[in-house]
Write a protein that holds these residues in place. Structure first.
Motif, PDB file in Angstrom:
ATOM      1  N   ALA A  99      -0.804   1.708 -11.534  1.00  0.00           N
ATOM      2  CA  ALA A  99       0.166   1.911 -10.447  1.00  0.00           C
ATOM      3  C   ALA A  99       1.394   2.641 -10.958  1.00  0.00           C
ATOM      4  CB  ALA A  99       0.555   0.581  -9.845  1.00  0.00           C
ATOM      5  N   GLN A 100       1.866   3.575 -10.140  1.00  0.00           N
ATOM      6  CA  GLN A 100       3.083   4.309 -10.437  1.00  0.00           C
ATOM      7  C   GLN A 100       4.276   3.680  -9.707  1.00  0.00           C
ATOM      8  OE1 GLN A 100       3.283   6.865 -12.595  1.00  0.00           O
ATOM      9  NE2 GLN A 100       1.092   6.727 -13.003  1.00  0.00           N
ATOM     10  N   GLU A 101       3.999   3.131  -8.513  1.00  0.00           N
ATOM     11  CA  GLU A 101       5.058   2.528  -7.721  1.00  0.00           C
ATOM     12  C   GLU A 101       4.987   1.004  -7.812  1.00  0.00           C
ATOM     13  OE1 GLU A 101       5.411   3.843  -3.683  1.00  0.00           O
ATOM     14  OE2 GLU A 101       4.562   5.795  -4.193  1.00  0.00           O
ATOM     15  N   ILE A 102       6.099   0.407  -8.107  1.00  0.00           N
ATOM     16  CA  ILE A 102       6.145  -1.059  -8.239  1.00  0.00           C
ATOM     17  C   ILE A 102       6.126  -1.744  -6.882  1.00  0.00           C
ATOM     18  CG2 ILE A 102       8.604  -1.635  -8.271  1.00  0.00           C
ATOM     19  CD1 ILE A 102       7.310  -2.812 -11.165  1.00  0.00           C
ATOM     20  N   ASP A 103       6.598  -1.076  -5.832  1.00  0.00           N
ATOM     21  CA  ASP A 103       6.617  -1.686  -4.497  1.00  0.00           C
ATOM     22  C   ASP A 103       5.205  -1.961  -3.991  1.00  0.00           C
ATOM     23  OD1 ASP A 103       9.346  -1.796  -4.338  1.00  0.00           O
ATOM     24  OD2 ASP A 103       9.549   0.145  -3.310  1.00  0.00           O
ATOM     25  N   SER A 104       4.276  -1.046  -4.229  1.00  0.00           N
ATOM     26  CA  SER A 104       2.899  -1.258  -3.765  1.00  0.00           C
ATOM     27  C   SER A 104       2.257  -2.429  -4.514  1.00  0.00           C
ATOM     28  CB  SER A 104       2.064   0.013  -3.921  1.00  0.00           C
ATOM     29  OG  SER A 104       1.968   0.379  -5.289  1.00  0.00           O
ATOM     30  N   VAL A 105       2.572  -2.589  -5.782  1.00  0.00           N
ATOM     31  CA  VAL A 105       2.053  -3.719  -6.560  1.00  0.00           C
ATOM     32  C   VAL A 105       2.631  -5.030  -6.018  1.00  0.00           C
ATOM     33  CG1 VAL A 105       2.002  -4.788  -8.845  1.00  0.00           C
ATOM     34  CG2 VAL A 105       1.664  -2.328  -8.627  1.00  0.00           C
ATOM     35  N   LYS A 106       3.925  -5.038  -5.736  1.00  0.00           N
ATOM     36  CA  LYS A 106       4.556  -6.231  -5.171  1.00  0.00           C
ATOM     37  C   LYS A 106       3.917  -6.610  -3.840  1.00  0.00           C
ATOM     38  CE  LYS A 106       9.159  -5.803  -7.201  1.00  0.00           C
ATOM     39  NZ  LYS A 106      10.595  -5.581  -6.920  1.00  0.00           N
ATOM     40  N   GLN A 107       3.671  -5.632  -3.000  1.00  0.00           N
ATOM     41  CA  GLN A 107       3.051  -5.898  -1.702  1.00  0.00           C
ATOM     42  C   GLN A 107       1.630  -6.457  -1.882  1.00  0.00           C
ATOM     43  OE1 GLN A 107       3.224  -2.176   0.389  1.00  0.00           O
ATOM     44  NE2 GLN A 107       5.335  -2.506   1.116  1.00  0.00           N
ATOM     45  N   GLY A 108       0.899  -5.907  -2.816  1.00  0.00           N
ATOM     46  CA  GLY A 108      -0.467  -6.382  -3.076  1.00  0.00           C
ATOM     47  C   GLY A 108      -0.465  -7.823  -3.567  1.00  0.00           C
ATOM     48  N   ILE A 109       0.418  -8.130  -4.501  1.00  0.00           N
ATOM     49  CA  ILE A 109       0.514  -9.497  -5.034  1.00  0.00           C
ATOM     50  C   ILE A 109       0.966 -10.450  -3.927  1.00  0.00           C
ATOM     51  CG2 ILE A 109       1.717 -10.989  -6.685  1.00  0.00           C
ATOM     52  CD1 ILE A 109      -0.345  -9.219  -8.007  1.00  0.00           C
TER      53      ILE A 109
END
Length: 182
Positions: A99-109
């Motif tokens: 992942a390049q964007e941390i926001d998408s990872v946060k949303q997934g988690i």
């Protein structure tokens, strides 16, 4: 005449002896049959007892086995419901590596967390809420430490929650670990 009386007495005595010996034989026969009947009844009762004991022992073994199977199958059902959450968590961890964007990872988690909590709630798990500021209740909470209360109104009240507590179908499965004011 004396002789005749003596003969009659002797005849009566012989008759009495015959009658007594016949009664003794009858008594012995009836005693034997009563004794045999009692022995037979005792044998039947002992056989019945042995069969009932064996049947009860089999019943205990069967119910014990069924109880173990029920517990195992109950955990199997819960685990099957949690497997999709585990799959989502694996996908989130894989996505985190590239992942390049941390926001998408946060949303997934966050989505995996919501799905996990929803699955647990469907199984009857409920989080203890609104503990901070309430009086300490040892039936639901475990005080791990006590600190000086910031004010008089915080004495014997929960100041902080170190570990959340949970109910499973209205029964406490884990006590909340809290800090209380003194």
């Amino acid at each position: 005449m004396m002789n005749e009386q003596e003969n009659n007495i002797q005849d009566e005595n012989v008759d009495n002896l015959d009658q007594a010996s016949t009664e003794n034989v009858d008594d012995q026969v009836s005693d034997q049959t009563v004794e045999d009947q009692l022995k037979l009844e005792l044998a039947n009762a002992q056989d019945k007892y042995a069969r009932l004991f064996a049947e009860f022992d089999n019943y205990k073994k069967r119910t014990s086995k069924e109880r173990v199977e029920l517990i195992q199958s109950a955990s199997k059902d819960v685990l099957n419901k949690l497997l999709p959450v585990l799959d989502d968590l694996d996908r989130a961890l894989t996505a985190m590596q590239t992942a390049q964007e941390i926001d998408s990872v946060k949303q997934g988690i966050d989505l995996v967390n919501q799905k996990f909590r929803k699955t647990l709630a469907q199984e009857g798990l409920k989080e203890m809420e609104d503990i901070i500021g309430n009086p300490f209740d040892p039936e639901f909470q475990e005080a791990i430490t006590a600190i000086p209360a910031p004010s008089e109104e915080w004495k014997n009240k929960v100041i902080d929650v170190v570990e959340k507590g949970y109910f499973l179908n209205e029964k406490v499965v884990r006590f909340a670990k809290v800090v209380i004011g003194q």
